[in-house]
Design an enzyme around this catalytic site. Structure first.
Site, short mmCIF file in Angstrom:
data_model
loop_
_atom_site.label_atom_id
_atom_site.label_comp_id
_atom_site.label_asym_id
_atom_site.label_seq_id
_atom_site.Cartn_x
_atom_site.Cartn_y
_atom_site.Cartn_z
N HIS A 63 7.63 -4.72 11.72
CA HIS A 63 6.75 -3.54 11.70
C HIS A 63 6.42 -2.94 13.03
CE1 HIS A 63 3.30 -0.92 10.55
NE2 HIS A 63 3.92 -0.85 9.39
N ASP A 99 5.94 4.93 4.77
CA ASP A 99 7.04 3.74 5.46
C ASP A 99 7.10 2.49 4.75
OD1 ASP A 99 4.42 3.38 6.42
OD2 ASP A 99 5.06 2.25 8.31
N HIS A 100 6.10 2.40 3.77
CA HIS A 100 6.24 1.00 2.91
C HIS A 100 6.78 1.42 1.46
CE1 HIS A 100 3.99 -1.45 5.84
NE2 HIS A 100 3.62 -0.34 6.46
N ASP A 155 0.35 -3.88 6.69
CA ASP A 155 -0.67 -3.17 7.67
C ASP A 155 -2.28 -3.76 7.20
OD1 ASP A 155 1.82 -1.97 7.90
OD2 ASP A 155 1.06 -0.01 7.65
N HIS A 167 1.37 3.99 1.92
CA HIS A 167 1.73 4.88 3.02
C HIS A 167 3.32 4.82 3.16
CE1 HIS A 167 -2.13 4.23 5.82
NE2 HIS A 167 -2.07 5.32 4.86
N HIS A 178 0.91 -1.18 0.02
CA HIS A 178 -0.01 -0.10 0.02
C HIS A 178 0.80 1.18 0.17
CE1 HIS A 178 1.04 -0.39 4.24
NE2 HIS A 178 0.45 0.78 4.43
N HIS A 188 -7.22 -2.00 5.79
CA HIS A 188 -6.28 -0.99 6.38
C HIS A 188 -7.10 0.44 5.78
CE1 HIS A 188 -2.66 0.54 7.96
NE2 HIS A 188 -2.22 1.16 7.03
#
Length: 307
Positions: free
Chosen positions: A267, A67-68, A209, A65, A63, A142
């Site tokens: 994570h 941090d990914h 997530d 976001h 996805h 999520h």
């Protein structure tokens, strides 16, 4: 069998810490290298881990976001800088295609490599040209659209040397038997089934997530190696649900119910400088091989299940 292992490049959720880089995971699977969720700093972590851009054959983003995915820009540019000679497939939720294009073209650079975007509209099988495995996407829960990934090796047959020798199958005849399924040896028909035994294909699953949902259970089912987020401890389960995440106990319980062999928890929220409670929560449910992921760790895919 060629080496199959997980190389952990980063384990932090939301923001990096002094000891944890943003997410990043490279699955080495025979001649393939699947890079999952390259967060900020992934390129430098690759250097520390001894991973080169030429080892990457596929990239999978769960996805969009930060941090990914914020490391995607640097990784793509490194793939081009190093003139990676093979095409690189990039999987990501189609709803985030605008973010993928922004990251892909974040700055000016000279494109020398072939990047093949594979936006995912619906869960199910994914195109994986040249792969000796099936790759599937499964929808997760999520605040933004998120998909988990499952790699499945088909079942096959393992040759038994003693059976081959007993029936006089040697040298080039072995290859012919594997290719044709049956051959004549000294006037006798020898079949592949006679000289082999079932070989159960291995499975890898990647769950980032998400709240606890059907997709978590579907991905984990029968996995030899499961990489799963465990952002919170069980005591903070209300935060996990509010923000669309799992606790260590939830992840471990799902893994145990699914028959997972090696469980990798990762994570971790910055609120936990010590992961002792994560381990305690997980051990209430899972008594198998459990790994609390650490940056630059390597986790082997376990030996094959016996048929």
């Amino acid at each position: 069998m060629s080496q199959r292992e997980l190389v952990v490049l980063g384990t932090a959720s939301q923001v990096p810490t002094r000891h944890r880089n943003h997410n990043g995971y490279l699955l080495r699977w025979d001649g393939e290298g699947l890079l999952f969720d390259p967060g900020e700093g992934t390129q430098r972590q690759m250097l520390h881990a001894g991973v080169s851009a030429t080892q990457i054959t596929r990239i999978a983003v769960t996805h969009f976001h930060g941090d990914h995915c914020l490391g995607l820009a640097g990784v793509i540019q490194r793939i081009n800088l190093d003139r990676v000679p093979h095409p690189v497939d990039v999987y990501f939720p189609a709803s985030g295609e605008v973010y993928f294009e922004r990251l892909r073209h974040a700055t000016a650079y000279h494109e020398t490599a072939v990047l093949r975007p594979r936006p995912i509209d619906e869960p199910g099988p994914l195109p994986a040209p040249g792969a000796r495995f099936a790759l599937d996407a499964v929808r997760l829960s999520h605040p933004v659209e998120s998909f988990g990934y499952r790699l499945s090796e088909p079942d096959g047959r393992r040759l038994v040397p003693e059976r081959l020798a007993a029936l006089g199958v040697f040298g080039p005849a072995v290859g012919r038997l594997q290719h044709e399924g049956a051959i004549e040896v000294d006037g006798r028909r020898v079949t592949l089934d006679e000289v082999s035994e079932p070989r159960i294909g291995q499975r890898f699953a990647f769950v980032m997530d998400t709240r606890l949902c059907d997709g978590v259970h579907e991905l984990a089912e029968g996995a030899d190696l499961l990489v799963v987020e465990s952002t919170f401890t069980d005591a903070d389960a209300h935060l996990a649900d509010d923000h669309g995440h799992l606790t260590a106990g939830q992840a471990a319980k799902a893994a145990a119910e699914a028959g997972v062999r090696t469980l990798v928890l990762t994570h971790f929220s910055q609120r936990y400088p010590d992961l002792g409670q994560h381990l305690a929560d997980a051990r209430k449910h899972f008594d198998g091989h459990l790994v609390l992921a650490a940056d630059l760790a390597r986790v082997p895919v376990p030996a094959r299940r016996q048929a």
